[in-house]
Write a protein that holds these residues in place. Structure first.
Motif, PDB file in Angstrom:
ATOM      1  N   ASP A  63       0.763  -1.115  -0.068  1.00 26.09           N
ATOM      2  CA  ASP A  63       0.105   0.053  -0.130  1.00 26.09           C
ATOM      3  C   ASP A  63       0.832   1.237  -0.077  1.00 26.09           C
ATOM      4  OD1 ASP A  63      -2.074  -1.664   0.195  1.00 26.09           O
ATOM      5  OD2 ASP A  63      -2.918  -1.320   2.217  1.00 26.09           O
ATOM      6  N   VAL A  64       0.429   2.353  -0.710  1.00 30.71           N
ATOM      7  CA  VAL A  64       1.050   3.458  -0.682  1.00 30.71           C
ATOM      8  C   VAL A  64       0.250   4.638  -0.533  1.00 30.71           C
ATOM      9  CG1 VAL A  64       2.413   5.236  -1.998  1.00 30.71           C
ATOM     10  CG2 VAL A  64       3.281   2.943  -2.067  1.00 30.71           C
ATOM     11  N   VAL A  65       0.292   5.724   0.453  1.00 31.46           N
ATOM     12  CA  VAL A  65      -0.645   6.599   0.828  1.00 31.46           C
ATOM     13  C   VAL A  65       0.041   7.898   0.604  1.00 31.46           C
ATOM     14  CG1 VAL A  65      -2.137   7.723   2.540  1.00 31.46           C
ATOM     15  CG2 VAL A  65      -1.520   4.971   2.481  1.00 31.46           C
ATOM     16  N   ALA A  66      -0.757   8.667  -0.242  1.00 26.57           N
ATOM     17  CA  ALA A  66      -0.126  10.120  -0.452  1.00 26.57           C
ATOM     18  C   ALA A  66       0.084  10.930   0.870  1.00 26.57           C
ATOM     19  CB  ALA A  66      -1.048  10.813  -1.281  1.00 26.57           C
ATOM     20  N   GLU A  67       1.097  11.840   0.866  1.00 27.41           N
ATOM     21  CA  GLU A  67       1.511  12.683   1.984  1.00 27.41           C
ATOM     22  C   GLU A  67       0.215  13.067   2.675  1.00 27.41           C
ATOM     23  OE1 GLU A  67       4.575  15.118   1.597  1.00 27.41           O
ATOM     24  OE2 GLU A  67       6.151  13.803   0.861  1.00 27.41           O
ATOM     25  N   ASP A  68      -0.701  13.663   1.955  1.00 26.25           N
ATOM     26  CA  ASP A  68      -2.008  14.326   2.527  1.00 26.25           C
ATOM     27  C   ASP A  68      -2.805  13.356   2.967  1.00 26.25           C
ATOM     28  OD1 ASP A  68      -2.933  13.514   0.207  1.00 26.25           O
ATOM     29  OD2 ASP A  68      -3.465  15.675  -0.677  1.00 26.25           O
ATOM     30  N   GLY A  69      -2.848  12.099   2.773  1.00 28.28           N
ATOM     31  CA  GLY A  69      -3.565  11.073   3.007  1.00 28.28           C
ATOM     32  C   GLY A  69      -5.067  11.151   2.243  1.00 28.28           C
ATOM     33  N   LYS A  70      -5.125  11.874   1.287  1.00 29.48           N
ATOM     34  CA  LYS A  70      -6.268  11.904   0.194  1.00 29.48           C
ATOM     35  C   LYS A  70      -6.326  10.782  -0.680  1.00 29.48           C
ATOM     36  CE  LYS A  70      -7.786  15.761   2.285  1.00 29.48           C
ATOM     37  NZ  LYS A  70      -9.027  15.695   3.034  1.00 29.48           N
ATOM     38  N   SER A  71      -5.376  10.161  -1.040  1.00 32.74           N
ATOM     39  CA  SER A  71      -5.278   9.084  -2.077  1.00 32.74           C
ATOM     40  C   SER A  71      -4.364   8.131  -1.592  1.00 32.74           C
ATOM     41  CB  SER A  71      -5.028   9.682  -3.385  1.00 32.74           C
ATOM     42  OG  SER A  71      -3.605  10.282  -3.293  1.00 32.74           O
ATOM     43  N   ALA A  72      -4.392   7.047  -2.184  1.00 32.18           N
ATOM     44  CA  ALA A  72      -3.784   5.451  -1.730  1.00 32.18           C
ATOM     45  C   ALA A  72      -4.003   4.577  -2.968  1.00 32.18           C
ATOM     46  CB  ALA A  72      -4.085   5.067  -0.485  1.00 32.18           C
ATOM     47  N   LEU A 102       0.180   4.964  -7.783  1.00 32.79           N
ATOM     48  CA  LEU A 102      -0.551   5.990  -6.966  1.00 32.79           C
ATOM     49  C   LEU A 102      -1.112   7.003  -7.782  1.00 32.79           C
ATOM     50  CD1 LEU A 102      -1.316   7.001  -4.022  1.00 32.79           C
ATOM     51  CD2 LEU A 102       0.737   8.140  -3.946  1.00 32.79           C
ATOM     52  N   THR A 103      -0.227   7.327  -8.834  1.00 35.46           N
ATOM     53  CA  THR A 103      -0.752   8.446  -9.643  1.00 35.46           C
ATOM     54  C   THR A 103      -0.977   8.256 -11.197  1.00 35.46           C
ATOM     55  OG1 THR A 103       1.532   9.135 -10.080  1.00 35.46           O
ATOM     56  CG2 THR A 103       0.778  10.101  -8.209  1.00 35.46           C
ATOM     57  N   THR A 104      -0.829   6.832 -11.511  1.00 34.89           N
ATOM     58  CA  THR A 104      -1.299   6.385 -12.797  1.00 34.89           C
ATOM     59  C   THR A 104      -2.727   6.717 -13.239  1.00 34.89           C
ATOM     60  OG1 THR A 104      -1.225   4.636 -14.535  1.00 34.89           O
ATOM     61  CG2 THR A 104      -1.751   4.109 -12.070  1.00 34.89           C
ATOM     62  N   TRP A 117       8.019   3.795 -17.898  1.00 34.25           N
ATOM     63  CA  TRP A 117       8.593   3.371 -16.372  1.00 34.25           C
ATOM     64  C   TRP A 117       9.178   4.732 -15.519  1.00 34.25           C
ATOM     65  CZ3 TRP A 117       7.927   0.763 -12.162  1.00 34.25           C
ATOM     66  CH2 TRP A 117       8.966   0.675 -11.363  1.00 34.25           C
ATOM     67  N   HIS A 118       8.378   5.049 -14.724  1.00 33.13           N
ATOM     68  CA  HIS A 118       8.777   6.482 -13.869  1.00 33.13           C
ATOM     69  C   HIS A 118      10.176   6.827 -13.595  1.00 33.13           C
ATOM     70  CE1 HIS A 118       8.302   5.525  -9.431  1.00 33.13           C
ATOM     71  NE2 HIS A 118       8.433   4.027 -10.141  1.00 33.13           N
ATOM     72  N   LEU A 119      11.022   5.733 -13.466  1.00 33.33           N
ATOM     73  CA  LEU A 119      12.163   6.034 -13.072  1.00 33.33           C
ATOM     74  C   LEU A 119      13.062   5.815 -14.067  1.00 33.33           C
ATOM     75  CD1 LEU A 119      12.572   3.806  -9.574  1.00 33.33           C
ATOM     76  CD2 LEU A 119      12.164   6.284  -9.986  1.00 33.33           C
ATOM     77  N   ASP A 120      12.801   5.382 -15.420  1.00 42.03           N
ATOM     78  CA  ASP A 120      13.609   5.360 -16.435  1.00 42.03           C
ATOM     79  C   ASP A 120      12.646   5.230 -17.873  1.00 42.03           C
ATOM     80  OD1 ASP A 120      15.176   5.008 -18.612  1.00 42.03           O
ATOM     81  OD2 ASP A 120      16.166   3.162 -17.955  1.00 42.03           O
ATOM     82  N   GLU A 121      12.389   6.485 -18.516  1.00 45.71           N
ATOM     83  CA  GLU A 121      11.478   6.685 -19.300  1.00 45.71           C
ATOM     84  C   GLU A 121      11.824   6.274 -20.638  1.00 45.71           C
ATOM     85  OE1 GLU A 121       9.438  10.339 -19.500  1.00 45.71           O
ATOM     86  OE2 GLU A 121       8.655  10.504 -17.496  1.00 45.71           O
ATOM     87  N   SER A 122      12.966   5.679 -20.803  1.00 45.06           N
ATOM     88  CA  SER A 122      13.425   5.180 -21.937  1.00 45.06           C
ATOM     89  C   SER A 122      12.818   3.518 -22.206  1.00 45.06           C
ATOM     90  CB  SER A 122      15.101   4.694 -21.989  1.00 45.06           C
ATOM     91  OG  SER A 122      15.409   3.994 -21.116  1.00 45.06           O
ATOM     92  N   LYS A 123      12.085   3.140 -21.019  1.00 52.12           N
ATOM     93  CA  LYS A 123      11.511   1.828 -21.043  1.00 52.12           C
ATOM     94  C   LYS A 123      10.126   1.922 -20.510  1.00 52.12           C
ATOM     95  CE  LYS A 123      14.661   0.250 -18.321  1.00 52.12           C
ATOM     96  NZ  LYS A 123      15.495  -0.818 -17.393  1.00 52.12           N
TER      97      LYS A 123
END
Length: 312
Positions: A63-72, A102-104, A117-123
């Motif tokens: 689970d990943v929850v956004a810093e403001d707790g409004k989305s997860a 979380l943000t897709t 891929w968010h950490l390497d947009e070449s793939k």
């Protein structure tokens, strides 16, 4: 050079890679078969596809929850063995998948895998997955994800047994304090433990209730003693049994697991916290992912598997 279906078929048979991956490899290498094979190997796709027929039913939920707790978001990624599921490299990879999920804006897994891929947009996400398969040495699968967003409150998260079960609870509230957050976590733990199917009876269709009553009536008719009872008694029996079932499958109707009297419902518990906090609180919904749920698990003798590989 024009890429033909026959060329794609040949490359697929040589590498075991997917059809679209083979077409892309041939396009990138201008139809050179040897270079196309190298292209797939460099991307980790050839090796990954050879493992694709292995059952991936272990893994973890993150689970990943956004810093403001409004989305997860809750994400399940599967591996072949529990050993890999406990591996730090695998767990770190799943966390990065969840960060992207979380943000897709992808509506399903196929669309998500096709994203950059968010950490390497070449793939793409799929290409990074293939690379991880090549490194880790097991078939891996990003099975599912589900986002929860709540502007009028917050999303609570709970992970059970190191990732075997992941829960998100959508809480609508005009007061957010430590007591309300603790309540939300307790409700999430309830979801993990008792596996409700619905949040409240409002989510259950009239057709479902009618169908359950038909089944119960048929059961009563097949019992000579019960079928001999008056119609009103039978109707009361059916309603009683339906209510009992709803108390088991509806979160808010369930008996709260921490209730001191063993009778307090989850709704009554939530209402008591709301009253103490001077808040208006509604449990709007939940997500519950259990690792490998519904998947067939491989049951092999480990020693025999090792021996088989050594003699191959």
């Amino acid at each position: 050079m024009a890429i033909t279906a026959a060329m794609v078929k040949e490359l697929r048979e040589m590498t075991g890679a997917g059809m679209m991956d083979c077409k892309k490899a041939l396009t990138e290498t201008d139809g050179d078969m040897d270079k196309a094979v190298e292209f797939l190997r460099e991307k980790g796709l050839a090796k990954a596809q050879k493992k694709a027929n292995r059952i991936a039913a272990e893994g973890i939920v993150v689970d990943v929850v956004a810093e403001d707790g409004k989305s997860a978001v809750a994400v399940e990624v599967n591996s072949e063995t529990d050993f890999v599921a406990k591996n730090e490299k695998f767990r770190n990879y799943v966390k990065t998948v969840a960060d992207q999920a979380l943000t897709t804006e992808a509506a399903d897994i196929d669309a998500f895998l096709a994203e950059k891929w968010h950490l390497d947009e070449s793939k793409t996400v799929a290409e990074e997955l293939a690379a991880q398969i090549a490194v880790i040495g097991e078939n891996l699968k990003i099975r599912r994800f589900q986002q929860v967003k709540e502007e009028n409150g917050f999303v609570a998260s709970y992970i059970h047994a190191g990732g075997k079960i992941g829960v998100l609870v959508d809480v609508v509230t005009d007061v957010v304090n430590d007591e309300v957050k603790e309540m939300a976590k307790n409700v999430a733990m309830q979801v993990a433990a008792l596996k409700p199917l619905y949040t409240s009876r409002d989510e259950i269709s009239a057709d479902y209730i009618a169908h359950e009553k038909e089944i119960l009536l048929a059961q009563i008719k097949n019992d000579p003693k019960e079928s001999a009872k008056p119609e009103k008694v039978i109707e009361g029996m059916i309603n009683g049994r339906v209510n009992k079932e709803l108390k088991e499958i509806c979160l808010l109707d369930q008996v709260y697991v921490k209730a001191e009297d063993g009778k307090q419902s989850v709704k009554a518990y939530v209402d008591s916290v709301a009253k103490a906090a001077g808040a208006n609180i509604t449990i709007k919904g939940f997500v519950r992912f259990e690792t490998g749920e519904g998947l067939e698990k491989k049951n092999e003798d480990f020693a025999a598997e090792v021996a088989k590989q050594m003699n191959a």
